[in-house]
Write an enzyme that holds these catalytic residues in place. Structure first.
Site, mmCIF file in Angstrom:
data_model
loop_
_atom_site.group_PDB
_atom_site.id
_atom_site.type_symbol
_atom_site.label_atom_id
_atom_site.label_comp_id
_atom_site.label_asym_id
_atom_site.label_seq_id
_atom_site.Cartn_x
_atom_site.Cartn_y
_atom_site.Cartn_z
ATOM 1 C CE LYS A 219 -10.395 6.801 47.781
ATOM 2 N NZ LYS A 219 -10.598 5.402 47.473
ATOM 3 C CG ASP B 197 -12.504 1.287 41.150
ATOM 4 O OD1 ASP B 197 -12.241 2.507 41.129
ATOM 5 O OD2 ASP B 197 -12.961 0.702 42.154
ATOM 6 C CE1 TYR C 20 -14.903 -1.146 49.972
ATOM 7 C CE2 TYR C 20 -14.064 0.981 49.265
ATOM 8 C CZ TYR C 20 -14.981 0.232 49.962
ATOM 9 O OH TYR C 20 -16.001 0.858 50.645
#
Ligand SMILES: *Cc1c(COP(=O)(O)O)cnc(C)c1O
Length: 430
Positions: free
Chosen positions: A267, A239, A144
């Protein structure tokens, strides 16, 4: 009723917010039931609006690596807010956090801050395309990278040539530039490159996948991708929205000793505020506006509150690297404890873990990619596990496809409490 007020608030939310939530996984659709509404959080604990207390294994999906309402971070936000919350002009805080990030992550010279992981990955791909002057990208099924159009792609029947949209609203035109490969399958990537010679700008990957459960890379896989990128003039994009500042100070790159060309963050880097970032060596980053011609911008990018929270968080992680040993050891303790319990009840399970990322799949097939992850997710055992633990005051991710995030606020007493809850739930999982 234990969740009475949460149920009422969810019904009210559903009237004015699609599905009652601002991000789909929060709606508990994968496990059924009504989401709990959070009143407050402190350290390792969440408190819902009905006054129930939970040990938190989601931690806002990763950012709260030092626990909730961590005092230095909260103080930093409050102090900064008193001086104004947004100026749309440069501040010293932006340079400070950039300097620290560049110091902690060895592959990068420059970093640009945005407001989410989605934005970071979207911008990284644009930059890679601008830099290489090529259009296609390779991504991996089950990885994702946020919800921008280029990533909402499923494997088409001609997977080697192009993907198809996996959400209405994504056009065929966009989908044709995203090529899909199975995670951990180097040969598939080679075949795709062969079939699209000279057309691929970049490979984007979660170096440790965390969005199909935790799926670590097989030995040699990332090294193989690195080599393929170098041989074919493609950029390797890691990522690290999940793994950055979590698996080590320098993220997965440091932990696994491999360097990407462009790295994305989110995050942890925001300390719990909305922050994303993408970074690379100067030669690549200087393609960005206003220096270069690849456009990218943001009204609230580098927002002072967000930068203050992120800076404080990174400073704490940078000052005390023993935090990483500590969360890794706690996660390993949880891993061993769970495995022992499941073994003693003859419950088929696969536990994947790397550092402080861990997930449980109820099946014996090794989980190495999206397909193997889906096999056990389909059994329905996970829902019983989730609701059993929630009932006992342990809040894990409401989907078999999610990693758990361990925070350093969890004590060994908390972990023993969790294992006792798992032991009580286990007999119901057969
Ligand atoms: C969470 C996540 C994203 C998206 O970040 P948002 O801030 O939710 O947009 C991208 N990539 C990975 C690996 C993630 O875990």
């Amino acid at each position: 009723m234990k969740y009475q007020r949460s149920s009422a608030l969810f019904k009210a939310a559903e009237q004015v917010i699609p599905g009652g939530v601002n991000s789909p996984v929060r709606a508990f659709k994968a496990v059924g039931g009504t989401p709990i509404f959070i009143d407050k959080a402190q350290g390792a604990y969440l408190y819902d609006v009905d006054g129930n207390r939970y040990l938190d294994y989601i931690n806002s999906w990763g950012p709260m690596i030092l626990g909730h309402a961590h005092k230095p971070v909260v103080e930093s936000i409050v102090n900064t807010a008193q001086k104004g919350t947004s100026f749309g002009a440069p501040t010293l805080l932006e340079t400070q956090i950039a300097e620290l990030a560049v110091q902690m992550v060895s592959s990068i010279d420059k970093i640009r801050f945005v407001n989410s992981g989605t934005e970071a990955c979207m911008s990284a791909v644009r930059l890679a395309r601008g830099y290489t002057q090529k259009e296609k990208i390779i991504k991996f099924s089950g990885c994702y990278h946020g919800h921008s159009d280029s990533f909402l792609i499923a494997a088409g029947s001609g997977a080697i040539t192009f993907g198809t949209p996996n959400s209405p609203g994504v056009t065929q035109g966009t989908a044709k530039d995203t090529l899909l490969a199975p995670y951990n399958n180097l040969e598939a990537v080679q075949n795709i490159i062969e079939a699209n010679k000279g057309a691929i700008a970049a490979i984007i990957i979660e170096p440790v996948a965390g969005n199909m459960g935790c799926v670590p890379p097989k030995e040699g896989f990332l090294e193989g991708l690195r080599l393929l990128c170098d041989q074919n003039e493609m950029l390797l994009i890691f990522d690290e929205v999940m793994t950055g500042f979590r698996l080590a100070k320098g993220g997965a790159q440091e932990r696994l000793n491999i360097k990407a060309d462009i790295v994305t963050f989110g995050k942890v880097i925001g300390g719990g505020l909305p922050v994303g970032a993408f970074a690379a060596r100067s030669e690549i980053m200087d393609y960005l506006a206003p220096l270069g011609s690849v456009y990218q911008a943001g009204t609230l990018s580098g927002n002072p509150l967000a930068m203050a929270a992120g800076l404080q968080m990174l400073q704490e992680l940078n000052q005390d690297a023993s935090i990483y040993d500590s969360i890794d050891a706690k996660t390993q303790y949880l891993h061993q404890g769970m495995a022992t319990i499941f073994d003693s009840h003859n419950i088929p399970h696969t536990i994947n873990r790397l550092g402080s990322m861990i997930s449980v799949h109820f099946g014996t097939t090794p989980v190495v990619d999206f397909e193997s992850s889906s096999v056990s997710a389909a059994t329905g055992v996970f829902s019983k596990f989730f609701h059993g633990l929630l009932e006992k005051g342990v809040y894990i991710a409401p989907s078999a496809y999610e990693t758990w995030f361990i925070s350093d606020a969890l004590t060994y007493e908390d972990l023993d409490f969790t294992l006792a809850a798992i032991a009580q739930v286990a007999p119901q999982l057969k």
